[in-house]
Design an enzyme around this catalytic site. Structure first.
Site, PDB file in Angstrom:
ATOM      1  N   ARG A  57      -7.571 -41.169 -48.528  1.00 15.22           N
ATOM      2  CA  ARG A  57      -8.888 -41.275 -47.894  1.00 15.22           C
ATOM      3  C   ARG A  57      -8.753 -42.269 -46.750  1.00 15.22           C
ATOM      4  O   ARG A  57      -7.709 -42.923 -46.594  1.00 15.22           O
ATOM      5  CB  ARG A  57     -10.014 -41.631 -48.875  1.00 15.22           C
ATOM      6  CG  ARG A  57      -9.698 -42.509 -50.027  1.00 15.22           C
ATOM      7  CD  ARG A  57      -9.315 -43.903 -49.695  1.00 15.22           C
ATOM      8  NE  ARG A  57     -10.253 -44.546 -48.789  1.00 15.22           N
ATOM      9  CZ  ARG A  57      -9.960 -45.557 -47.997  1.00 15.22           C
ATOM     10  NH1 ARG A  57      -8.729 -46.069 -47.959  1.00 15.22           N
ATOM     11  NH2 ARG A  57     -10.848 -46.104 -47.210  1.00 15.22           N
ATOM     12  N   ARG A 100     -13.174 -32.636 -45.879  1.00 16.57           N
ATOM     13  CA  ARG A 100     -14.141 -33.738 -45.720  1.00 16.57           C
ATOM     14  C   ARG A 100     -14.690 -33.660 -44.299  1.00 16.57           C
ATOM     15  O   ARG A 100     -13.924 -33.616 -43.343  1.00 16.57           O
ATOM     16  CB  ARG A 100     -13.493 -35.102 -45.975  1.00 16.57           C
ATOM     17  CG  ARG A 100     -13.093 -35.283 -47.436  1.00 16.57           C
ATOM     18  CD  ARG A 100     -12.802 -36.714 -47.777  1.00 16.57           C
ATOM     19  NE  ARG A 100     -14.008 -37.507 -47.901  1.00 16.57           N
ATOM     20  CZ  ARG A 100     -13.999 -38.844 -47.969  1.00 16.57           C
ATOM     21  NH1 ARG A 100     -12.861 -39.502 -47.885  1.00 16.57           N
ATOM     22  NH2 ARG A 100     -15.123 -39.518 -48.103  1.00 16.57           N
ATOM     23  N   ASP A 246     -15.361 -43.829 -39.153  1.00  9.78           N
ATOM     24  CA  ASP A 246     -14.878 -42.461 -39.372  1.00  9.78           C
ATOM     25  C   ASP A 246     -15.141 -41.570 -38.168  1.00  9.78           C
ATOM     26  O   ASP A 246     -14.519 -40.526 -38.017  1.00  9.78           O
ATOM     27  CB  ASP A 246     -15.530 -41.882 -40.621  1.00  9.78           C
ATOM     28  CG  ASP A 246     -15.198 -42.751 -41.825  1.00  9.78           C
ATOM     29  OD1 ASP A 246     -15.931 -43.733 -42.044  1.00  9.78           O
ATOM     30  OD2 ASP A 246     -14.192 -42.483 -42.489  1.00  9.78           O
TER      31      ASP A 246
HETATM   32  O1  MRU Z   1     -14.777 -42.283 -48.072  1.00  8.11           O
HETATM   33  P1  MRU Z   1     -13.609 -42.953 -47.444  1.00  8.11           P
HETATM   34  O2  MRU Z   1     -12.998 -44.024 -48.291  1.00  8.11           O
HETATM   35  O3  MRU Z   1     -12.587 -41.990 -46.907  1.00  8.11           O
HETATM   36  O4  MRU Z   1     -14.286 -43.626 -46.201  1.00  8.11           O
HETATM   37  C1  MRU Z   1     -13.566 -44.037 -45.151  1.00  8.11           C
HETATM   38  C2  MRU Z   1     -13.618 -45.483 -45.133  1.00  8.11           C
HETATM   39  O5  MRU Z   1     -12.895 -46.149 -45.834  1.00  8.11           O
HETATM   40  C3  MRU Z   1     -14.528 -46.185 -44.296  1.00  8.11           C
HETATM   41  O6  MRU Z   1     -15.630 -45.550 -43.885  1.00  8.11           O
HETATM   42  C4  MRU Z   1     -13.757 -46.988 -43.309  1.00  8.11           C
HETATM   43  O7  MRU Z   1     -14.481 -48.091 -43.006  1.00  8.11           O
HETATM   44  C5  MRU Z   1     -13.369 -46.232 -42.089  1.00  8.11           C
HETATM   45  S1  MRU Z   1     -11.926 -45.338 -42.306  1.00  8.11           S
HETATM   46  C6  MRU Z   1     -10.880 -46.116 -41.222  1.00  8.11           C
END
Ligand code: MRU
Length: 365
Positions: A57, A100, A246
């Site tokens: 993730r 995702r 993201d």
């Molecule tokens: O749901 P996730 O764990 O894949 O979410 C991503 C993240 O960990 C965060 O949103 C993060 O701050 C950005 S990913 C570099």
């Protein structure tokens, strides 16, 4: 990053590829911090499942995984018919993209792989180009995170107390991380500081992953309940906030990040605390016109209604917390408006969120 595993300190990447087995290799993040295990994912459908189930993730890490997954799917194609090969690759692309929806990095990574494949005129040539483009995305991810560290390190002053949310560390990328890059760069220069890791319910990536990373690196840190940050800010115990993202909209400067980021940005503004977002180029979406169009992933109720951990026998287990007959809402991300953000730390420097668009030529890798 180096990880102590089975008594030995060795360098690991979050995501890599084994061409001999046509396998994507992933650190299984669902098991951390209690168990460290690298798993080999042997076909593109399983790679898409690994993204969906959060074996891997974090925006950059799922970007690299999707790039390798597309190469993996392409390399598994049998035959020499170009039309069938293209249709097959389009299906692999869709399957990985749908795993995702919020992070833009997988789409940017796979677009890069597809663009590279276009230069090949046989199936075999396209397969080779796919793998080298996926490798290149992964190398660039590391390079850009290192550059974020160099650009962001002047923000880290001795004695600072820094808040971060979720995990935008090396586990969220191929290596180094985005929000953690300035921290690792400062630590390697001997600067002493303290990090507060928001636990980041419901999946607790802050408590499990960021805290584990910082512990591996010997950086002073504590986990705090998500609700504690406002109080610590009010008491003057937080000097700086750095988070990842993201998807950042290049046109508007809006930032999608793990649920709870928006709240922290509002609190930081209220208390006059600088709030930074650290991103590589692959996290910028240059197409979308407004934050309300960002597809926000809704995950399962069980994440909110309970939690995972290890029991006293060391068994990985899920416990129900919420009332058994109650349901839950579980949006995985939120959107922070540009006026709450002090700056976006990129490999090319720190920009005001609304200045990304006019600097777009600099910010396209
Ligand atoms: O749901 P996730 O764990 O894949 O979410 C991503 C993240 O960990 C965060 O949103 C993060 O701050 C950005 S990913 C570099």
């Amino acid at each position: 990053m180096k990880v102590r595993h089975k008594g030995r300190l060795e360098p690991y990447k979050t995501v890599s590829f084994d061409p001999t087995r046509n396998a994507v290799l992933l650190i299984d993040q669902r098991l951390l911090p209690h168990r460290f295990e690298v798993v080999a994912i042997l076909n593109y459908r399983a790679t898409a499942r690994a993204i969906k189930d959060m074996v891997v993730r974090g925006a950059g890490a799922i970007g690299a995984t999707a790039g390798f997954g597309l190469a993996q799917g392409a390399r598994a194609f049998r035959g020499a018919n170009l039309e069938r090969f293209d249709a097959h690759c389009a299906m692999v692309f869709r399957t990985l993209k749908e795993a995702r929806p919020t992070a833009i990095d997988p789409v940017n990574a796979m677009n890069g792989v597809l663009a590279a494949m276009a230069a090949g005129d046989t199936v075999e040539a396209k397969k080779a180009l796919a793998l080298s483009a996926a490798e290149e995305f992964a190398w660039n991810d590391v390079k850009h995170c290192r550059e974020i560290g160099e650009r962001g390190v002047p923000l880290i002053k001795p004695g600072m107390r820094i808040l971060t949310h979720c995990n935008a560390g090396w586990l969220a990328f191929v290596d180094i991380g985005s929000a953690t890059a300035p921290l690792y760069a400062a630590h390697s220069r001997g600067i002493k500081f303290h990090v507060f890791c928001d636990e980041t319910r419901p999946r607790c990536q802050g408590a499990s992953l960021t805290a584990w990373e910082l512990a591996q690196e010997g950086i002073s840190h504590q986990v705090i309940a998500d609700n504690a940050a406002g109080f610590l800010m009010w008491r003057g115990e937080i000097d700086l906030v750095i988070v990842g993202s993201d998807r950042v909209l290049g046109r508007t400067g809006e930032v999608a990040n793990k649920i709870g980021t928006y709240t922290k940005a509002l609190l930081a503004k209220r208390h006059g605390i600088p709030f930074y977002v650290a991103i590589p180029f692959s996290t910028i979406d240059w197409e979308m016109h407004g934050g309300r169009d960002i597809p926000i992933e809704e995950r399962s109720e069980e994440e909110v209604c309970g939690a995972w951990g290890v029991d006293s026998n060391g068994q990985h287990t899920y416990v129900r917390i919420a009332n058994p007959t109650s349901g839950a809402r579980n949006p995985g991300f939120d959107v922070t408006p540009p006026d709450l953000i002090t700056g976006i730390i990129t490999p090319r420097g720190i920009f005001k969120p609304r200045e990304l668009w006019k600097n777009r030529t600099k910010l396209k890798c």
